[in-house]
Design a protein around this motif. Structure first.
Motif, PDB file in Angstrom:
ATOM      1  N   ILE A 148       0.804  -1.231  -0.089  1.00  0.00           N
ATOM      2  CA  ILE A 148      -0.122  -0.001  -0.060  1.00  0.00           C
ATOM      3  C   ILE A 148       0.903   1.182   0.205  1.00  0.00           C
ATOM      4  CG2 ILE A 148      -1.585   1.451   1.252  1.00  0.00           C
ATOM      5  CD1 ILE A 148      -3.111  -0.943   0.051  1.00  0.00           C
ATOM      6  N   SER A 203      -2.711  -0.983  -5.687  1.00  0.00           N
ATOM      7  CA  SER A 203      -3.919  -0.350  -4.965  1.00  0.00           C
ATOM      8  C   SER A 203      -4.509  -0.889  -3.822  1.00  0.00           C
ATOM      9  CB  SER A 203      -5.123  -0.137  -6.404  1.00  0.00           C
ATOM     10  OG  SER A 203      -5.628  -1.342  -6.312  1.00  0.00           O
ATOM     11  N   SER A 204      -5.104   0.047  -3.090  1.00  0.00           N
ATOM     12  CA  SER A 204      -5.639  -0.444  -1.772  1.00  0.00           C
ATOM     13  C   SER A 204      -6.770  -1.374  -2.009  1.00  0.00           C
ATOM     14  CB  SER A 204      -6.605   0.395  -1.197  1.00  0.00           C
ATOM     15  OG  SER A 204      -5.830   1.577  -0.786  1.00  0.00           O
ATOM     16  N   PHE A 205      -7.570  -1.561  -3.025  1.00  0.00           N
ATOM     17  CA  PHE A 205      -8.590  -2.724  -3.445  1.00  0.00           C
ATOM     18  C   PHE A 205      -8.037  -3.750  -3.781  1.00  0.00           C
ATOM     19  CE2 PHE A 205     -11.018  -4.450  -7.052  1.00  0.00           C
ATOM     20  CZ  PHE A 205     -12.257  -4.615  -6.359  1.00  0.00           C
ATOM     21  N   LEU A 229      -5.889  -5.145  -0.413  1.00  0.00           N
ATOM     22  CA  LEU A 229      -7.033  -5.923   0.362  1.00  0.00           C
ATOM     23  C   LEU A 229      -7.609  -7.214   0.121  1.00  0.00           C
ATOM     24  CD1 LEU A 229      -8.749  -2.634   1.502  1.00  0.00           C
ATOM     25  CD2 LEU A 229      -7.577  -3.783   2.773  1.00  0.00           C
ATOM     26  N   GLY A 276     -11.862  -4.393   1.999  1.00  0.00           N
ATOM     27  CA  GLY A 276     -11.382  -4.338   3.572  1.00  0.00           C
ATOM     28  C   GLY A 276     -12.422  -5.362   4.456  1.00  0.00           C
ATOM     29  N   ASP A 322      -6.333   2.830   4.938  1.00  0.00           N
ATOM     30  CA  ASP A 322      -6.740   1.482   4.452  1.00  0.00           C
ATOM     31  C   ASP A 322      -5.570   0.506   5.398  1.00  0.00           C
ATOM     32  OD1 ASP A 322      -8.766   2.461   2.741  1.00  0.00           O
ATOM     33  OD2 ASP A 322      -7.201   2.515   1.144  1.00  0.00           O
ATOM     34  N   VAL A 343     -13.235  -0.110  -1.736  1.00  0.00           N
ATOM     35  CA  VAL A 343     -12.173  -0.605  -0.545  1.00  0.00           C
ATOM     36  C   VAL A 343     -12.903  -0.914   0.666  1.00  0.00           C
ATOM     37  CG1 VAL A 343     -10.514   0.955   0.724  1.00  0.00           C
ATOM     38  CG2 VAL A 343     -10.629   1.325  -1.470  1.00  0.00           C
ATOM     39  N   ARG A 389     -14.549   3.391   7.989  1.00  0.00           N
ATOM     40  CA  ARG A 389     -13.511   2.003   7.706  1.00  0.00           C
ATOM     41  C   ARG A 389     -13.578   1.354   9.128  1.00  0.00           C
ATOM     42  NH1 ARG A 389     -11.068   5.902   4.089  1.00  0.00           N
ATOM     43  NH2 ARG A 389     -10.117   5.023   2.508  1.00  0.00           N
TER      44      ARG A 389
END
Length: 436
Positions: A17, A23-25, A28, A301, A351, A297, A162
């Motif tokens: 990250i 990417s975060s998506f 994760l 997550g 994230d 995300v 989140r």
């Protein structure tokens, strides 16, 4: 074994990250999946991920509708009269300009999106700062602090949603005890604006802008406003304001589930401001991109947390953490977590921190008899430190629009950022939002 596997997974996830390699998506989804397979959970991993996604579904719905609602209110121009009033009042006094910046940002921040907030505030205030020769670092710092307070302490802001989603907690349980801290934080930001504005007034003096300059500035604002006049709804100002106050009142009173409340609010806001199907499609398209990225995300997550919980990695890490902490520290754990979050949020993305680290803090707190919701309230108090991070897109936009060197921005804002974190932690402690 599970502790080592879990810590390694979080470390690898954080690395990808922070380095921008994934990417975060993607991170994760892929990284926990790989580690679950390595740990021998291949046959169960899909059920774990589904359980995690189910856990965040309600929070994701709430976030989607809240973002759309406040986006529509800004599009319709609910804040425009206040913006114009602030700009007329501040005139050539740097002190008033600084305070006006704080008030404006606090209100526009209700949108919950840093990019939108900074675009509106910087576009409105930068010409005035230039006209008065004020330090753009003052504008950057006040804007950042104001946004961090509202974004961090409201349940539709990125940090709160989140943490709440991955732990399956209620938005109202999070928000209501933090209202005194939010009000106190807003007052603190105005106070900081006063100090910075007074420093600028001492350096520059009160500048007597000629009427022609004020008219010229007002004209430039009118031109910018006219470019979006087709979506403005000035005649609906009071209707929109009453609707917003009503929605906030119902949210605080917990009469309706937040997701359903904002779903109904979005439908009403759409109908009264943009009654045709084409207009409604345009507004959804305008805000849909930002909302979709956030939802991706949040759902990813949820899958990440589902694996972390389903494999018992989180339980193992928390048990080991409890074993090394002195028992006498247990009562102060929320405050400790609030302080620890300052460096964590500075060096980590939201994230990585809220999906990877906060669940461990919450599980550890449970061993001391502390409710997870107190930990969620504690960790969101350090958002002003996070917005010093040069990897945050909103920070990049902020410094880019003001043409600031990121290092000088960090040096100038660092003291005020840390002080804001400490003030919010103190307020939350004194009002019982943490350590009840």
């Amino acid at each position: 074994m599970l502790t080592v596997l879990g810590l390694t997974m979080i470390t690898v996830f954080t690395y990808f990250i922070m380095s921008g390699r994934l990417s975060s998506f993607t991170a994760l989804t892929v990284i926990p999946l790989i580690f679950a397979i390595i740990g021998g959970f291949a046959s169960e991993v899909d059920d774990m991920m589904i359980d995690g996604i189910k856990l965040v579904a309600t929070s994701a719905a709430f976030l989607l509708f809240a973002l759309l609602f406040f986006g529509i209110m800004i599009d319709a121009g609910m804040f425009d009269p206040l913006i114009n009033k602030i700009l007329k009042v501040v005139k050539g006094d740097p002190l008033k300009v600084a305070i006006g910046t704080g008030v404006l940002t606090l209100l526009v921040s209700l949108d919950g999106d840093g990019t939108t907030t900074f675009m509106i505030v910087i576009s409105s205030m930068l010409p005035l700062y230039k006209k008065l020769n004020m330090n753009p670092l003052v504008l950057a710092t006040i804007s950042m602090l104001s946004f961090s307070v509202v974004c961090g302490l409201t349940p539709w802001g990125g940090p709160g949603i989140r943490a709440l989603s991955v732990l399956g907690l209620e938005q109202t349980d999070f928000f209501i005890p933090l209202i005194p801290t939010l009000i106190g934080g807003a007052i603190w930001v105005i106070f900081v604006s006063f100090i910075l504005g007074k420093m600028e007034r001492k350096r520059l003096g009160i500048i007597d802008l000629k009427e022609s300059h004020i008219a010229e500035y007002a004209f430039s604002l009118d031109v910018a406003a006219n470019e979006e006049s087709s979506i403005k709804r000035p005649k609906m100002l009071w209707v929109n304001l009453i609707l917003t106050l009503l929605v906030m009142g119902v949210l605080i009173s917990d009469l309706v589930k937040p997701a359903i409340l904002f779903l109904i609010a979005v439908v009403i806001a759409m109908f009264i401001n943009y009654p045709t199907i084409e207009q409604q499609k345009d507004r959804i398209k305008a805000h849909g991109g930002n909302a979709l990225m956030v939802l991706l995300v949040v759902f990813a997550g949820g899958a990440f947390t589902g694996i972390l919980s389903g494999t018992k990695m989180i339980d193992s890490i928390a048990a080991n953490l409890v074993s090394i902490l002195p028992e006498s520290w247990g009562h102060f754990f929320p405050v400790i977590i609030g302080l620890v979050s300052i460096p964590f949020t500075f060096v980590m993305s939201n994230d990585a921190f809220y999906f990877g680290v906060v669940p461990i803090f919450a599980n550890t707190a449970s061993a001391f008899g502390i409710e997870p919701i107190e930990i969620v309230r504690a960790v969101v108090l350090s958002q002003s430190a996070h917005f010093l991070l040069p990897l945050v897109p909103a920070t990049i936009l902020l410094t880019g629009m003001l043409k600031l060197n990121i290092s000088e921005y960090v040096r100038f804002a660092f003291k005020w950022s840390v002080l804001t974190c400490l003030v919010l932690i103190s307020l939350a402690w004194l009002t019982g939002a943490i350590m009840t």
